[in-house]
Write a protein that holds these residues in place. Structure first.
Motif, PDB file in Angstrom:
ATOM      1  N   MET A  31       0.812  -1.218   0.000  1.00 32.41           N
ATOM      2  CA  MET A  31       0.000   0.000   0.000  1.00 32.41           C
ATOM      3  C   MET A  31       0.847   1.270   0.000  1.00 32.41           C
ATOM      4  N   TYR A  32       2.150   1.138   0.089  1.00 31.82           N
ATOM      5  CA  TYR A  32       3.037   2.285   0.268  1.00 31.82           C
ATOM      6  C   TYR A  32       3.735   2.696  -1.022  1.00 31.82           C
ATOM      7  N   VAL A  33       3.970   3.985  -1.163  1.00 32.72           N
ATOM      8  CA  VAL A  33       4.898   4.497  -2.163  1.00 32.72           C
ATOM      9  C   VAL A  33       6.306   4.251  -1.625  1.00 32.72           C
ATOM     10  N   MET A  34       7.104   3.601  -2.439  1.00 32.04           N
ATOM     11  CA  MET A  34       8.472   3.293  -2.040  1.00 32.04           C
ATOM     12  C   MET A  34       9.429   4.152  -2.858  1.00 32.04           C
ATOM     13  N   SER A  35      10.439   4.673  -2.190  1.00 34.11           N
ATOM     14  CA  SER A  35      11.371   5.581  -2.855  1.00 34.11           C
ATOM     15  C   SER A  35      12.798   5.303  -2.408  1.00 34.11           C
ATOM     16  N   TRP A  36      13.702   5.733  -3.251  1.00 32.88           N
ATOM     17  CA  TRP A  36      15.122   5.784  -2.905  1.00 32.88           C
ATOM     18  C   TRP A  36      15.541   7.261  -2.900  1.00 32.88           C
ATOM     19  N   TYR A  37      16.211   7.646  -1.841  1.00 31.52           N
ATOM     20  CA  TYR A  37      16.813   8.958  -1.719  1.00 31.52           C
ATOM     21  C   TYR A  37      18.318   8.769  -1.574  1.00 31.52           C
ATOM     22  N   ARG A  38      19.049   9.839  -1.767  1.00 33.48           N
ATOM     23  CA  ARG A  38      20.493   9.791  -1.519  1.00 33.48           C
ATOM     24  C   ARG A  38      20.959  11.108  -0.918  1.00 33.48           C
ATOM     25  N   GLN A  39      22.051  11.002  -0.195  1.00 31.02           N
ATOM     26  CA  GLN A  39      22.646  12.190   0.416  1.00 31.02           C
ATOM     27  C   GLN A  39      24.152  12.106   0.292  1.00 31.02           C
ATOM     28  N   ALA A  40      24.704  13.052  -0.432  1.00 26.22           N
ATOM     29  CA  ALA A  40      26.158  13.146  -0.577  1.00 26.22           C
ATOM     30  C   ALA A  40      26.709  14.051   0.525  1.00 26.22           C
ATOM     31  N   PRO A  41      27.992  13.915   0.842  1.00 21.48           N
ATOM     32  CA  PRO A  41      28.586  14.747   1.902  1.00 21.48           C
ATOM     33  C   PRO A  41      28.395  16.232   1.611  1.00 21.48           C
ATOM     34  N   GLY A  42      27.890  16.953   2.603  1.00 24.91           N
ATOM     35  CA  GLY A  42      27.704  18.388   2.463  1.00 24.91           C
ATOM     36  C   GLY A  42      26.502  18.804   1.653  1.00 24.91           C
ATOM     37  N   LYS A  43      25.688  17.838   1.243  1.00 24.94           N
ATOM     38  CA  LYS A  43      24.512  18.156   0.427  1.00 24.94           C
ATOM     39  C   LYS A  43      23.246  17.677   1.110  1.00 24.94           C
ATOM     40  N   GLU A  44      22.121  18.211   0.654  1.00 32.33           N
ATOM     41  CA  GLU A  44      20.842  17.789   1.195  1.00 32.33           C
ATOM     42  C   GLU A  44      20.418  16.443   0.610  1.00 32.33           C
ATOM     43  N   ARG A  45      19.592  15.758   1.350  1.00 32.13           N
ATOM     44  CA  ARG A  45      19.037  14.504   0.848  1.00 32.13           C
ATOM     45  C   ARG A  45      18.124  14.806  -0.331  1.00 32.13           C
ATOM     46  N   GLU A  46      18.245  13.994  -1.386  1.00 31.95           N
ATOM     47  CA  GLU A  46      17.444  14.229  -2.591  1.00 31.95           C
ATOM     48  C   GLU A  46      16.773  12.949  -3.048  1.00 31.95           C
ATOM     49  N   LEU A  47      15.615  13.121  -3.675  1.00 36.65           N
ATOM     50  CA  LEU A  47      14.886  11.986  -4.231  1.00 36.65           C
ATOM     51  C   LEU A  47      15.602  11.475  -5.473  1.00 36.65           C
ATOM     52  N   VAL A  48      15.783  10.171  -5.529  1.00 36.94           N
ATOM     53  CA  VAL A  48      16.389   9.528  -6.695  1.00 36.94           C
ATOM     54  C   VAL A  48      15.306   8.919  -7.577  1.00 36.94           C
ATOM     55  N   ALA A  49      14.441   8.118  -6.972  1.00 37.98           N
ATOM     56  CA  ALA A  49      13.394   7.432  -7.729  1.00 37.98           C
ATOM     57  C   ALA A  49      12.294   6.991  -6.778  1.00 37.98           C
ATOM     58  N   SER A  50      11.081   6.888  -7.306  1.00 37.00           N
ATOM     59  CA  SER A  50       9.962   6.403  -6.508  1.00 37.00           C
ATOM     60  C   SER A  50       9.078   5.504  -7.357  1.00 37.00           C
ATOM     61  N   ILE A  51       8.309   4.655  -6.665  1.00 35.69           N
ATOM     62  CA  ILE A  51       7.383   3.756  -7.342  1.00 35.69           C
ATOM     63  C   ILE A  51       6.128   3.646  -6.482  1.00 35.69           C
ATOM     64  N   THR A  52       4.974   3.850  -7.112  1.00 30.43           N
ATOM     65  CA  THR A  52       3.719   3.793  -6.373  1.00 30.43           C
ATOM     66  C   THR A  52       3.274   2.351  -6.178  1.00 30.43           C
ATOM     67  N   SER A  53       2.183   2.202  -5.426  1.00 32.90           N
ATOM     68  CA  SER A  53       1.645   0.865  -5.187  1.00 32.90           C
ATOM     69  C   SER A  53       1.191   0.216  -6.488  1.00 32.90           C
ATOM     70  N   ARG A  54       0.866   1.015  -7.485  1.00 33.72           N
ATOM     71  CA  ARG A  54       0.429   0.485  -8.774  1.00 33.72           C
ATOM     72  C   ARG A  54       1.567   0.342  -9.770  1.00 33.72           C
ATOM     73  N   GLY A  55       2.786   0.730  -9.359  1.00 32.04           N
ATOM     74  CA  GLY A  55       3.931   0.536 -10.233  1.00 32.04           C
ATOM     75  C   GLY A  55       4.334   1.740 -11.059  1.00 32.04           C
ATOM     76  N   THR A  56       3.693   2.874 -10.852  1.00 37.71           N
ATOM     77  CA  THR A  56       4.086   4.088 -11.557  1.00 37.71           C
ATOM     78  C   THR A  56       5.403   4.602 -10.991  1.00 37.71           C
ATOM     79  N   THR A  57       6.335   4.901 -11.884  1.00 35.87           N
ATOM     80  CA  THR A  57       7.671   5.301 -11.443  1.00 35.87           C
ATOM     81  C   THR A  57       7.960   6.766 -11.760  1.00 35.87           C
ATOM     82  N   ASN A  58       8.904   7.299 -11.001  1.00 34.63           N
ATOM     83  CA  ASN A  58       9.348   8.678 -11.187  1.00 34.63           C
ATOM     84  C   ASN A  58      10.837   8.723 -10.877  1.00 34.63           C
ATOM     85  N   TYR A  59      11.576   9.502 -11.686  1.00 38.49           N
ATOM     86  CA  TYR A  59      13.018   9.557 -11.522  1.00 38.49           C
ATOM     87  C   TYR A  59      13.517  11.002 -11.491  1.00 38.49           C
TER      88      TYR A  59
END
Length: 119
Positions: A31-59
């Motif tokens: 039931m959850y939207v699942m995502s990957w984020y990343r954080q490089a040294p000295g930078k803010e955390r940023e969204l890398v990719a996400s996928i909805t419960s129905r499989g819709t993706t965003n990059y």
């Protein structure tokens, strides 16, 4: 108890590939939207990719065409296949689970896995 456990990080040369995995437990994964984020040294955390419960993706623009996010609802796992890796992809990668409804607002994070792209 909610758990998100990332694995698959490591050191890879530029142009190489890695596949990250995030094993989830303790909540209704499908039931959850699942995502990957990343954080490089000295930078803010940023969204890398996400996928909805129905499989819709965003990059994020910087990873389109190189990274692929998928999910396996039967095994409560989300993956991030990373190809053509660049030094600027170096970061700690975090798994995230979000579900927001009129009655539920949950946001879970994993502990992160280090990805280092270097020759």
């Amino acid at each position: 108890q909610v758990q998100l456990v990332e694995s698959g990080g490591g050191l890879v040369q530029p142009g190489g590939s890695l596949r990250l995995s995030c094993a989830a437990s303790g909540f209704l994964f499908r039931m959850y939207v699942m995502s990957w984020y990343r954080q490089a040294p000295g930078k803010e955390r940023e969204l890398v990719a996400s996928i909805t419960s129905r499989g819709t993706t965003n990059y994020a623009d910087g990873v389109k065409g190189r990274f692929t996010i998928t999910r396996d609802n039967a095994n409560n796992t989300v993956y991030l296949q990373m190809n053509s890796l660049k030094p600027e992809d170096t970061a700690v990668y975090y798994c995230n689970a979000v579900r927001t409804t009129s009655t539920v607002s949950n946001n879970y994070w994993g502990q992160g896995t280090q990805v280092t792209v270097s020759s």
